[in-house]
Design an enzyme around this catalytic site. Sequence first.
Site: not given
Ligand code: BEZ
Length: 210
Positions: A46
Site C-alpha cells: 500500500c
Molecule cells: C501490503 O500493503 O503490503 C499488504 C496489506 C495487507 C495484507 C498484505 C499486504
Amino acid sequence: MNTVRLGDIAPDFVAKTTKGTLNFHEWLADGWGMLVSHPADFTPVCTTELGAMANYKEEFDERNVKVAAISVDPLGSHLEWIKDIEETQHTKVNFPIIADEEGKVAQLYGMIHPNDDVTMTVRSVFIIAPDKKVKLILTYPASTGRNFEELLRVIDSLQLTQYESLATPANWKNGEDCVILPSVSNEEAEKMFPKGFVEVKPYLRLTPQV
Ligand code: BEZ
C-alpha cells in the site's frame, strides 16, 4: 453488502479525509473520478501504491481525473502514514485519503470481501465518468500492487469511447490504432475519422488514434 456494477451511479457519501470532509459527488463535480481502496495503513505494498498514485498526479490532472484513496483506518493513522509514504516514495500525497473507520463507504462499494478478510478493504479501483456512472471496477488481492500505467491506459480508452466513439483493442497503447464502435456506421465513420479506416471485417474497423 452492496454490489456496485458497471453502469451504476457511483454511490454518494460524505466522509472524513486527510484533506477535510469530502462530499463525494460534489467533489467529483463534472470531472472523472478514481476511487482506490487499500487494505491497511503502514503496510508495504500500500505504501508503494499510494506513493505511485501521488507521482502520477500530472497524468491524472491532464485527463481531468480526481483521485482518492480509502481504507478503514482512522484519520490520525492516515496522517502519520502519509509521512512515511512521502519519505520513502519521494513524493507529496496530493489527494485525499478517506478514513472509513466504520466501513460505511466500504459497505456501499462492496470493498470488503469477508471470505478474504473480514475487516480490511480489498485492493479495488472504481473509475467514474462525469455523469457519475461507474465505468471500471478492478479488484486485486492484498499481495499484488496495482499498475498505474494500466489505470491510465484504461482511462485513455474510456475517454476515447466517451468522446470519440472509439474502443481499444487487446494490449492497445496510447497512440496505436483504435477500433471503431460497432454502433457507428461506415457512412458516419467516413465523416468522423478524417484519417480514414481499414475494414478488416465489417465488424472490425481500425482507425488511427485521433
Ligand atoms: C501490503 O500493503 O503490503 C499488504 C496489506 C495487507 C495484507 C498484505 C499486504
